[in-house]
Scaffold this active site. Structure first.
Site, PDB file in Angstrom:
ATOM      1  N   ASN A 222       0.823  -1.212   0.000  1.00 48.39           N
ATOM      2  CA  ASN A 222       0.000   0.000   0.000  1.00 48.39           C
ATOM      3  C   ASN A 222       0.858   1.264   0.000  1.00 48.39           C
ATOM      4  O   ASN A 222       1.867   1.352   0.693  1.00 48.39           O
ATOM      5  CB  ASN A 222      -0.899  -0.031   1.249  1.00 48.39           C
ATOM      6  CG  ASN A 222      -2.125   0.818   1.101  1.00 48.39           C
ATOM      7  OD1 ASN A 222      -2.079   1.919   0.565  1.00 48.39           O
ATOM      8  ND2 ASN A 222      -3.245   0.309   1.595  1.00 48.39           N
TER       9      ASN A 222
ATOM     10  N   HIS B 209     -11.022  -4.028  -4.217  1.00 49.44           N
ATOM     11  CA  HIS B 209      -9.830  -4.363  -3.429  1.00 49.44           C
ATOM     12  C   HIS B 209     -10.234  -4.687  -2.004  1.00 49.44           C
ATOM     13  O   HIS B 209     -11.029  -3.954  -1.400  1.00 49.44           O
ATOM     14  CB  HIS B 209      -8.757  -3.266  -3.460  1.00 49.44           C
ATOM     15  CG  HIS B 209      -9.258  -1.882  -3.219  1.00 49.44           C
ATOM     16  ND1 HIS B 209      -9.958  -1.166  -4.167  1.00 49.44           N
ATOM     17  CD2 HIS B 209      -9.165  -1.066  -2.130  1.00 49.44           C
ATOM     18  CE1 HIS B 209     -10.264   0.032  -3.683  1.00 49.44           C
ATOM     19  NE2 HIS B 209      -9.805   0.110  -2.448  1.00 49.44           N
TER      20      HIS B 209
ATOM     21  N   GLN C 105     -14.472  -1.342   0.631  1.00 53.74           N
ATOM     22  CA  GLN C 105     -15.326  -0.157   0.457  1.00 53.74           C
ATOM     23  C   GLN C 105     -15.849  -0.283  -0.968  1.00 53.74           C
ATOM     24  O   GLN C 105     -15.134   0.011  -1.918  1.00 53.74           O
ATOM     25  CB  GLN C 105     -14.516   1.102   0.716  1.00 53.74           C
ATOM     26  CG  GLN C 105     -13.800   1.004   2.072  1.00 53.74           C
ATOM     27  CD  GLN C 105     -13.394   2.331   2.662  1.00 53.74           C
ATOM     28  OE1 GLN C 105     -14.045   2.815   3.594  1.00 53.74           O
ATOM     29  NE2 GLN C 105     -12.359   2.936   2.135  1.00 53.74           N
TER      30      GLN C 105
ATOM     31  N   HIS D 198     -11.635  -0.123  -8.484  1.00 52.01           N
ATOM     32  CA  HIS D 198     -11.195  -1.489  -8.802  1.00 52.01           C
ATOM     33  C   HIS D 198     -11.337  -2.249  -7.489  1.00 52.01           C
ATOM     34  O   HIS D 198     -10.757  -1.823  -6.478  1.00 52.01           O
ATOM     35  CB  HIS D 198      -9.721  -1.433  -9.280  1.00 52.01           C
ATOM     36  CG  HIS D 198      -9.141  -2.738  -9.687  1.00 52.01           C
ATOM     37  ND1 HIS D 198      -8.217  -2.849 -10.720  1.00 52.01           N
ATOM     38  CD2 HIS D 198      -9.303  -3.991  -9.210  1.00 52.01           C
ATOM     39  CE1 HIS D 198      -7.861  -4.109 -10.866  1.00 52.01           C
ATOM     40  NE2 HIS D 198      -8.501  -4.827  -9.944  1.00 52.01           N
TER      41      HIS D 198
ATOM     42  N   HIS E 110      -9.009  -4.761   1.674  1.00 50.91           N
ATOM     43  CA  HIS E 110      -7.966  -4.276   2.583  1.00 50.91           C
ATOM     44  C   HIS E 110      -7.697  -5.387   3.602  1.00 50.91           C
ATOM     45  O   HIS E 110      -8.643  -5.884   4.227  1.00 50.91           O
ATOM     46  CB  HIS E 110      -8.441  -3.051   3.360  1.00 50.91           C
ATOM     47  CG  HIS E 110      -8.699  -1.823   2.531  1.00 50.91           C
ATOM     48  ND1 HIS E 110      -7.798  -0.802   2.415  1.00 50.91           N
ATOM     49  CD2 HIS E 110      -9.769  -1.444   1.791  1.00 50.91           C
ATOM     50  CE1 HIS E 110      -8.292   0.163   1.650  1.00 50.91           C
ATOM     51  NE2 HIS E 110      -9.500  -0.204   1.258  1.00 50.91           N
TER      52      HIS E 110
END
Ligand code: AMP
Length: 160
Positions: free
Chosen positions: A36, A105, A92, A103, A107
């Site tokens: 990240n 993802h 999210q 896109h 976390h």
């Protein structure tokens, strides 16, 4: 590295962002994982379907299975590495939910005792990006350098 995983090579697309291969530490036929730019906690990584689509609900059953199987592989490795037995997993899914990169993802955040004053403050930190992807006013975290991200990805790649 598991038999389904590939060695790192070319970069990948993360929505409109071109991610260099050096930031990618795990790949399967359908999924990739990257370190990240602005981790909320040490070890905060992102796991994405290879196909660039904004919504989790756009994914096929096969993509969903591969994504979550890969999340589990990475979560186990991160928990061992960060010496913890807890993680926060979050998606999210759409701009109203705080998504800034269109896109899908997941976390993955290894959690530590006392990492946040209030446990759920982790979700406030995940929100610290504006909808247009720019820095939020209360976000004083500098983006990490390419060298720092490469070093983390190299170390993570060695875990598989
Ligand atoms: P979200 O707000 O849920 O869409 O999350 C976007 C995530 O993408 C945040 O964790 C950002 O730190 C991360 N991010 C944005 N740009 C990059 C980049 N170039 N490389 C790695 N991570 C990024």
């Amino acid at each position: 590295m598991s038999s389904d995983a590939r060695a790192h090579g070319d970069g990948v697309s993360f929505g409109p962002i071109a991610i260099p291969g050096a930031q990618v530490f795990y790949e399967t036929s359908q999924t990739f994982a990257l370190v990240n730019l602005k981790p909320v906690v040490p070890g905060h990584v992102l796991v994405c379907p290879r196909r660039s689509t904004p919504k989790f609900t756009d994914l096929s059953d096969e993509e969903i299975s591969d994504l979550w199987r890969t999340v589990a592989v990475i979560q186990r490795a991160l928990e061992r590495e960060h010496d913890t037995s807890s993680s926060t997993l979050a998606i999210q899914d759409g701009p109203l939910a705080g998504q800034t990169v269109p896109h899908v993802h997941v976390h993955v955040l290894p959690r530590r005792v006392g990492d946040f004053a209030r446990n759920d403050d982790v979700y406030d930190d995940l929100e610290r990006w504006n909808a247009d992807g720019s820095k939020a006013l209360d976000d004083d975290r500098p983006p990490r350098s390419a060298e720092e991200m490469r070093a983390e990805a190299d170390a993570l790649r060695a875990l598989f």
